[in-house]
Structures are given as C-alpha cells and as structure tokens.
Design an enzyme around this catalytic site. Structure first.
Site, PDB file in Angstrom:
ATOM      1  N   TYR A 442       0.824  -1.226   0.000  1.00 32.78           N
ATOM      2  CA  TYR A 442       0.000   0.000   0.000  1.00 32.78           C
ATOM      3  C   TYR A 442       0.857   1.276   0.000  1.00 32.78           C
ATOM      4  O   TYR A 442       2.057   1.218   0.094  1.00 32.78           O
ATOM      5  CB  TYR A 442      -1.067   0.006   1.081  1.00 32.78           C
ATOM      6  CG  TYR A 442      -0.679  -0.158   2.542  1.00 32.78           C
ATOM      7  CD1 TYR A 442       0.572   0.111   3.036  1.00 32.78           C
ATOM      8  CD2 TYR A 442      -1.643  -0.584   3.448  1.00 32.78           C
ATOM      9  CE1 TYR A 442       0.863  -0.028   4.386  1.00 32.78           C
ATOM     10  CE2 TYR A 442      -1.359  -0.719   4.798  1.00 32.78           C
ATOM     11  CZ  TYR A 442      -0.107  -0.436   5.251  1.00 32.78           C
ATOM     12  OH  TYR A 442       0.182  -0.567   6.576  1.00 32.78           O
ATOM     13  N   GLU A 443       0.178   2.386  -0.159  1.00 36.65           N
ATOM     14  CA  GLU A 443       0.856   3.690  -0.331  1.00 36.65           C
ATOM     15  C   GLU A 443       1.690   3.725  -1.603  1.00 36.65           C
ATOM     16  O   GLU A 443       2.764   4.334  -1.635  1.00 36.65           O
ATOM     17  CB  GLU A 443       1.739   4.003   0.876  1.00 36.65           C
ATOM     18  CG  GLU A 443       1.093   4.874   1.894  1.00 36.65           C
ATOM     19  CD  GLU A 443       0.108   5.825   1.293  1.00 36.65           C
ATOM     20  OE1 GLU A 443       0.497   6.591   0.399  1.00 36.65           O
ATOM     21  OE2 GLU A 443      -1.062   5.783   1.682  1.00 36.65           O
ATOM     22  N   GLY A 444       1.239   3.057  -2.646  1.00 40.15           N
ATOM     23  CA  GLY A 444       2.035   2.918  -3.866  1.00 40.15           C
ATOM     24  C   GLY A 444       2.946   1.725  -3.683  1.00 40.15           C
ATOM     25  O   GLY A 444       3.788   1.707  -2.773  1.00 40.15           O
ATOM     26  N   GLN A 449       7.129   2.965  -6.197  1.00 43.68           N
ATOM     27  CA  GLN A 449       8.116   3.816  -5.497  1.00 43.68           C
ATOM     28  C   GLN A 449       9.416   3.884  -6.287  1.00 43.68           C
ATOM     29  O   GLN A 449      10.053   4.939  -6.388  1.00 43.68           O
ATOM     30  CB  GLN A 449       8.413   3.268  -4.095  1.00 43.68           C
ATOM     31  CG  GLN A 449       7.224   3.172  -3.174  1.00 43.68           C
ATOM     32  CD  GLN A 449       6.543   4.502  -2.951  1.00 43.68           C
ATOM     33  OE1 GLN A 449       7.201   5.522  -2.825  1.00 43.68           O
ATOM     34  NE2 GLN A 449       5.230   4.498  -2.929  1.00 43.68           N
TER      35      GLN A 449
END
Ligand SMILES: Cc1cc2nc3c(=O)[nH]c(=O)nc-3n(C[C@H](O)[C@H](O)[C@H](O)COP(=O)(O)OP(=O)(O)OC[C@H]3O[C@@H](n4cnc5c(N)ncnc54)[C@H](O)[C@@H]3O)c2cc1C
Length: 598
Positions: A442-444, A449
C-alpha cells in the site's frame, strides 16, 4: 507472547550523537526551547505506552479481528482496542507533534517519528487508527480553508476524531486517473458524493466519535484522467456550526476485507451514497492535497517496517540465546549443557545481524528524514526549507520501499531463527512477517516507489537532486578519506558514489531510447540507491562509535555499533554489485518473453 523493549538508547544515539537534532531544532523558532532531556523524557513515557498498553493487545487483536454488523454498518474493534485508544488520547499522545494553534503540543516531528516506531513495534494494526489521522490532519493543515481547519483540526489533534484517506476503487489502485466516484455541486458550497471505495484503512470503527474521510472524486466537468480528480472532506457525522455532531452522513462501511495481516485494523469497503462533502483546495487539483497525505504516509509506512524489524530482531535475539541445538563448529561452548545455544552458529548470527543492521540503518534514515520535513516547514531560512524539501522528496521512496523490503527480509530472517517455532503462532513471529507484507504494497507498491525514484526524482532533473545527496557522501569521504580506521566504511561508499553517476546516466540514456529500460531497471536501482543512503549513515554511525572508543568510552554500545557497521558493509552492502548487474541486464530479457508468458 512476543517481548519488546523500547530501543531508547539507540534513538538517543541517532538523535543526539549522530544527527545532533537539538541544535537544528533550536535554530527554528517553533522549537527554540527544545532540549535533549525533554525529548528523551517524552520517548521514555511513549515507550511505556507502546510496551505496556499496545503490545499485550497485538496477538489477541490479530486473532479476534474486527467485526461488522451489516445491518447498522457498525464496526467493532477487538477487545481492549477502545480502552487503549482512550488512554492514548487522554494522555495527549495524539496531539504530540500537532500545531499549538489547533491544540497541539508542537513537539518536533522526529519525536513523533520515534514514538510511532515504538507503537508500530508493539502493534502495527492498532497504530494505523491514529496514524491515518496524522496524514489527514497534514493535508487539511496545508490545503484546508480557515473554516475547514476551525471545524476539523482541533478534534483531529485531540484524537477525538480520526481520519482516513479514500483513494482506491475496485478498478483503480495504482492508476487513480481511472477513478469514478462523482461529486455533484449542490449550489450551497457543498457537494454530494456517490461511488465505491475499497481497502480503506481505519475506514470504520468504534474508537472515535467521528471519522473524517478525505475522499478523491471527480466533478461533473472534470477533464479525464488524474488531472480531473478533486479532494473532498466527507465526515461520518455532519458537524454543526457550534462544533457538535449533527446528522449521520451518507458514507458507510459496506463490508470488511479478510486479509493476510494487520487483521485488527478495519480495511473497509466504503459506500458513498449522496454523502455531503466540501472541496479541499482547488477543483481538479486534488492530488496536490492528497500528496501531502501520501508523502507523510510513505514515511509512516517505512516506519511501520522499521518497528516490525526491531521487534522481530529483539525476539529472535532472545530466542537464539536460549534455544540449544547442536554444537558450535569450533567445539562446545556451553559445556554444562547437552548442546550449544543456536547463537553460536554463523548463519543464525547472520540472520540476527541482518535485522539489527536494517533496523538501526532505517532508524537513522527516518530520523534524518523527519528532520528534513521539520526544516522544510519550520526553518526560518528559505534556502534551507527548499533544499530540505528537495532532499526529502528524493529520500521518500527509499524510506518507503527500501525499509519495507528490508522489513520483509528481516522479519523472515528472524522467523527463521525460530525454526518451526517461528512458523506456528505461539511466539508471535509469523504475525510480524504477515503484518509487514502489506507495507510493500500500500501507499504505492514498491515498484511504483522505484519508478518514482528513478523516473521522477532522478532522471527528470538529470540527477540534480541525487547529486545533493552525493554531496553529503562526498563531504564525509573528504573528511575521513585519510583515516585508516574509517577506510572499511568510507571506501565502499566512495566507490559506489562514483559508480552511481555513470550507472544513472547509462539507464537514463537507454531509457531515452526505450522507456521500458527505466521500468526494467527501477527496482534494482532503488536497492542500489537505498544502500548508498544506508552506507552513508552506517559510515557516520561507525565514525561516532570510533571516536567514542578512541576517547576511552567503555560503553559496549559503541563496540556493538562498530561490529554491526562492519557486518553491514561486509554482508549486506555488496548486494549493490548484483543489483547494478541485473539493472544493466536491460528490458529485452523481460519484454521479449511472449512465448514464455503465453
Ligand atoms: C490492507 C490494505 C489497506 C489499504 N489501505 C488503503 C487506504 O487506506 N486508502 C486507500 O485509498 N487505499 C488503500 N489500500 C489500497 C492500496 O494502496 C492499493 O492496493 C495499492 O495502491 C495497489 O493498488 P491495486 O491493489 O489496485 O493494485 P494494481 O494497481 O492493480 O497493481 C497490481 C500490480 O501491478 C503493478 N503495476 C501497476 N501499474 C504499474 C506500472 N505502471 N509499472 C509497473 N508495475 C505496475 C503494481 O506494482 C502491482 O504489483 C489498501 C490496500 C490494502 C490491501
């Protein structure tokens, strides 16, 4: 049950001996009175909260999970979670680093960072309830109108209300430009939102009186793609003019996900059924506001894996000293026992030191990054603010992806130390592995990233920001280049620093001709860049330790630091050679594979 001792000594080392944070903080008017004793005292208390209140709930919360009443849409968190949350807000922990203008205590972000590391070690899933609130708070603090701030920020600061970030929909995760949730203007300054969000962490629960959802949606005339996405505040309960709670809004939980880890954090399917919201920032510029939240969350996710790496290490170390199996290859060590403790075996030590080196390197990087964030917002000198922001932008994908990948390596290694006892639930080790796994997604995802690092942060400005970090490495090399005792730490980063320029321009050149070359190299590139950053911090930590030892300081802490630095450079840093080689292997072996993947 797992054990946990807050790593206060190492936090103090990083903050006061490595980074000298108090001097930097005192240069900022917001923290002019800050001193080391205050920081240490707060973290000592914070460590007690983590170890005494949150840790005992970790395994039981995982087993019990969250429950939904599908008729009322109410979600109940596991036994003990609500009481722990009440204790958290009653003790003022929610307000620690928030703006005093909204009731916050105004402590430095680096203190909050260390506090959150300890809570993540003790119970990552619980910690996500207040953790998400910090991101929502930051987005509103930066982009909210004075009225929105007055309505929401005091209660979010106190922790009475929590926050969420609602981006993901069933058909769009990475590609938010595909978003369908709609926002219709009502002519009175409000909007009605309709659509379905999924995977919303802390999306519904019984810990707080209200939940402030930050929702991405499209206006009727929005251009297609990501340029047509706007950000809205959608509270669970409407807020009356006097600040009291009003009617229930049309946003509710339609179901909870059953998942591999962080089981006690409610991952909610969120239905927006004509929910009333207000716009944050400009129409169609929603990603600007959301990026404030996402960048905070990316550092937070790296911190989640740091916490799990640390707690996994502590448990594996204790077990390796206690568990006896086989004799040391060099002959019996525990002659009074039928076998030696497994810590005598080289590979067990390698697994333990891997986690220790990744935890301590990660702590140095995250504290350094928290100080960059602090300077970006609070430093009186505009040039320092700008420079700090640019360096932080470069380091953010490394904090997120390198630390969570290292968390995966480390929690697995620590589970392995337990043999079969790591795989069963009793010791809590398999939960660390499971809980860490989502941090890479999650969060990319970590692939995203790495594309962000290589594509947006490095190649898009011809490596200019990377050179800023290179300057820090260069300064350390210049300072210690003739010190023989530092050679084993300085030589590897000096060589990699030089190689990095050629390596980067090679990929950039190939990528110019064929963009798949960037996609094929990015994940390996991030591993190399991550080690350059960790190598820099490990060399600096070794420098501090060597100075203390040379000055006759008998504290074994410094010997331990030096030994861990040696291990890091000998056994982990050389991954850079392989990663550079595989990055250079290019895209053809991936893209000319239609038959293999038919
Ligand atoms: C437990 C949990 C909690 C979550 N919490 C939240 C939350 O609070 N709020 C929220 O909005 N979302 C949340 N999410 C959603 C999460 O952020 C997404 O799952 C994540 O961004 C990936 O999106 P996706 O699952 O749709 O995968 P996809 O986007 O479908 O990606 C699938 C795979 O394709 C790869 N991929 C996609 N595009 C590219 C590309 N251009 N180049 C290379 N590879 C690519 C990805 O890296 C991935 O490996 C959560 C998810 C989970 C499981």
């Amino acid at each position: 049950m797992a054990v946990y001792t807050p790593p206060l000594r190492d936090m103090q080392f990083v903050m006061h001996e490595l980074l000298n944070v108090t001097a930097d903080l005192q240069a900022m008017p917001a923290h002019a009175d800050m001193d080391a004793d205050t920081i240490n005292a707060v973290l000592e208390e914070g460590g007690k909260f983590a170890a005494e209140v949150l840790l005992p709930l970790n395994i039981s919360g995982d087993a019990e999970g969250c429950q939904i009443d599908i008729t009322t849409h109410a979600v109940t968190t596991p036994t003990g979670y609500k009481a722990a949350y009440k204790q958290y807000i009653d003790s003022g922990w929610a307000a620690l680093a928030c703006d005093p203008a909204f009731g916050g205590q105004g402590l430095p972000l680096v203190v909050n960072q260390c506090f959150y590391e300890m809570m993540n070690s003790a119970n990552q899933a619980w910690t996500m309830y207040p953790g998400l609130t910090h991101g929502a708070y930051a987005a509103l603090h930066t982009h909210g109108t004075p009225e929105q701030k007055a309505t929401y920020l005091h209660k979010m600061t106190s922790g009475e209300w929590t926050g969420t970030m609602c981006l993901t929909e069933p058909h769009c995760g990475t590609d938010l430009g595909l978003m369908r949730t709609k926002a219709e203007p009502q002519g009175d300054g409000t909007y009605k939102l309709t659509g379905n969000k999924i995977f919303i962490s802390a999306g519904e629960h019984d810990l707080a009186d209200n939940i402030i959802h930050l929702v991405l949606a499209r206006l009727p005339d929005a251009p297609p793609g990501i340029k047509g996405v706007s950000l809205f505040i959608v509270p669970k309960f409407m807020v009356n003019a006097d600040g009291s709670l009003g009617a229930r809004n049309g946003i509710y939980c339609g179901g909870l996900e059953h998942k591999m880890g962080i089981k006690s954090n409610a991952t909610a399917q969120i239905v927006l059924d004509g929910a009333v919201g207000t716009l944050v920032g400009q129409p169609n510029k929603g990603m600007q506001g959301m990026f404030v939240m996402m960048n905070a969350a990316r550092l937070g996710v790296g911190n989640q894996s740091l916490g799990l790496t640390e707690v996994a290490f502590q448990n594996a170390l204790a077990y390796a000293k206690d568990r006896i199996q086989m004799r040391a290859l060099t002959g019996p060590k525990a002659k009074d026992k039928p076998a030696d403790p497994i810590i005598v075996h080289p590979d067990v030590r390698k697994m333990l030191l891997t986690a220790k080196a990744y935890a301590e390197g990660g702590r140095a990087l995250l504290c350094f990054s928290a100080m960059l964030l602090e300077k970006e917002h609070n430093h009186p000198d505009e040039a320092v603010r700008k420079e700090s922001g640019e360096l932080l932008a470069l380091l953010t994908p490394i904090c997120k992806a390198f630390l969570t990948d290292n968390g995966h390596i480390s929690t697995n290694a620590c589970m392995q130390v337990f043999g079969g006892h790591g795989f069963i639930k009793e010791w809590g080790m398999e939960q660390f592995v499971r809980d860490n796994r989502i941090n890479m997604i999650y969060e990319g995802t970590n692939t995203i990233q790495s594309l962000d690092l290589l594509g947006r942060k490095v190649l898009s400005n011809n490596g200019a920001t990377l050179k800023k970090f290179g300057k820090l490495v260069g300064a350390l090399v210049a300072e210690e280049g003739v010190n023989e005792k530092m050679a084993e730490f300085i030589t590897p980063i000096a060589i990699l620093g030089e190689q990095m320029t050629k390596f980067t321009s090679e990929i950039g050149f190939k990528g110019f001709q064929n963009p798949d070359e960037v996609g094929a190299a990015a994940v390996d590139y991030l591993r190399v860049a991550g080690h350059l950053v960790f190598g820099y911090f490990w060399a600096r930590m070794a420098q501090v330790a060597l100075k203390q030892i040379a000055a006759g300081n008998p504290d074994p802490f410094y010997v331990a630091k030096l030994q861990t630095a040696r291990f890091y450079f000998a056994k982990l840093f050389p991954e850079t050679a392989t990663a550079m080689r595989t990055a250079r292997a290019g895209s053809k072996v991936l893209m000319d594979t239609d038959a293999a993947l038919a």
